[in-house]
Design an enzyme around this catalytic site. Sequence first.
Site, short mmCIF file in Angstrom:
data_model
loop_
_atom_site.label_atom_id
_atom_site.label_comp_id
_atom_site.label_asym_id
_atom_site.label_seq_id
_atom_site.Cartn_x
_atom_site.Cartn_y
_atom_site.Cartn_z
N LYS A 1 63.15 7.27 30.37
CA LYS A 1 63.71 6.56 29.55
C LYS A 1 62.92 5.48 29.01
CE LYS A 1 67.68 5.65 26.92
NZ LYS A 1 68.26 6.68 26.02
N ASP B 1 67.85 11.37 28.24
CA ASP B 1 69.24 11.66 27.61
C ASP B 1 69.35 13.05 26.76
OD1 ASP B 1 67.83 10.64 25.61
OD2 ASP B 1 69.24 8.68 25.47
N ASP C 1 68.39 12.07 40.90
CA ASP C 1 69.77 12.04 41.80
C ASP C 1 70.89 12.75 41.01
OD1 ASP C 1 71.50 11.69 43.87
OD2 ASP C 1 71.69 9.56 43.89
N TYR D 1 66.93 2.19 43.79
CA TYR D 1 67.40 2.73 45.25
C TYR D 1 66.71 1.52 46.09
CZ TYR D 1 69.78 6.56 43.61
OH TYR D 1 70.65 7.52 42.94
#
Length: 479
Positions: free
Chosen positions: A173, A206, A230, A126
């Site tokens: 991740k 995930d 988000d 972002y």
Amino acid sequence: MNQKITVAKGDGIGPEIMDATLKIIVAAGAKIDIEEIEVGEKVYLAGNTAGIAKESWDVIRRNKIFLKAPITTPQGGGYKSLNVTTRKFLGLYANVRPCNSLHPFVATKHPEMDIVIVRENEEDLYAGIEHQQTDEVVQCLKLISRPGCEKIVRYAFEYTKQYGRKKVTCFTKDNIMKQTDGLFHQVFDEIAKEYPGIENEHWIIDIGAAKMADTPEAFDVIVMPNLYGDVLSDVAAQIAGSVGLAGSANIGTQCAMFEAIHGSAPRRAGQNLANPSGLLQGAVMMLNHIGQTDVAEKVQNAWLKTIEDGIHTYDVYKEGTSVKKVGTKEFAEAVIANLGKQPTTLKPVNFANGSALTLKPYIRKAPAKKELVGVDLFVHWNGTNPNELADKVKAIATENVHLSMITNRGIKVWPEGFEETFCTDHWRCRFKPLEGANISKADIITLLSKAQSLEIDVIKTENLYNFDGKAGYSLGQGQ
Ligand code: NAD
């Protein structure tokens, strides 16, 4: 003494749900003085692409506390998201979104769900730093900083401690993004040690997201970088029952903004239909933040009791479960009538330990020993055979530095690449010092200057550093 707050009534259903919310909290005894500003559609359409006037920023910065109703972003390009701008300008680094089920009064597949998502709010992808580099490739820089990680992780642990929660889970991740998500995870592990009374765990995003959507009761507080937060905070609000019921807090060191998570629902505007619960949840977080925890608790328990009484707006109304379908105003009146009462089936809240969190300030560590150990030259080249490119690029080597690897979208294609690997026109050529030699910035300038004379289209360089002897860059995939 009353706390001065800035209020923006927004667009669409905004004014109705804001009036209802303010009426409830004032009736509960909130000690606030309101200063209203105009943001949103009218301001955008008057030609201000940010949706907010300069004078309104002055008000927000002076009062520090901002309660904001949803706004309508006009269709068409050029209008900037007021939410994103507000978060970044005011340094609102933590987005906090409690998502709990109201079973059996609001339908959900997850009756036991009671989680809080703490999302980093300022950095990650972002940062909005994007470039087109070749005909075929664009990039977005993912920036993760140590202060960014420390602030958000510490906020998550302090929140957990203050609200008597038990566990903080971190989602990243870092099996793939070893530097960026790796730093977030590393800081999580470091700070977790400072809170021995709070359980901590890390999940790869995930499988963590899958588990959260399937068994949310396995989680308590979840902290994560911006993009994951988000997406997952909307998933969490939705599976808790309805995005229309959730509020969120955006917290900074000096200022804070509180809101509902839903939008301005223009089709429902002006009809006394909208559910004010999301904004009311934002207001409850605001009251806790400004230390009016007794009022926050009174409002929250009256709201839970109203939901439990089956007094529902159209969006959560369900034949058989609900008792009465009401409008925005009547819902607010029902909550006011319940002030001082407690829910009996739903768990009443106890905010005795609430109020604003005070965090240790970030202290910059002593700088590490930083050593230049190579350079990646990114090249725009329209060929397809990496061996050909290697022959071309080898010619720019200096007496200290040679070509050690070429990758295409991160995958090693030279030396010993696979001809099956698909290649675009964006190549990373890694130069490392020869055995026993060092690389300096002068070598990089020489490489670039030779590339220029050989018409090799270098689109950017990335220096490779070791920090205290540890590689500060990733290997090529397959290297
Ligand atoms: P939305 O959240 O406004 O509406 C989605 C659906 O939920 C609609 O069916 C709506 O009627 C319903 N809904 C939402 N809030 C409700 C409430 N309180 N009570 C009853 N029903 C409710 O999302 P959208 O339709 O995608 O966006 C509408 C406008 O809101 C757009 O201009 C968008 O840019 C803006 N928006 C603003 C914010 C914000 O200011 N924070 C957030 C999201 C969207």
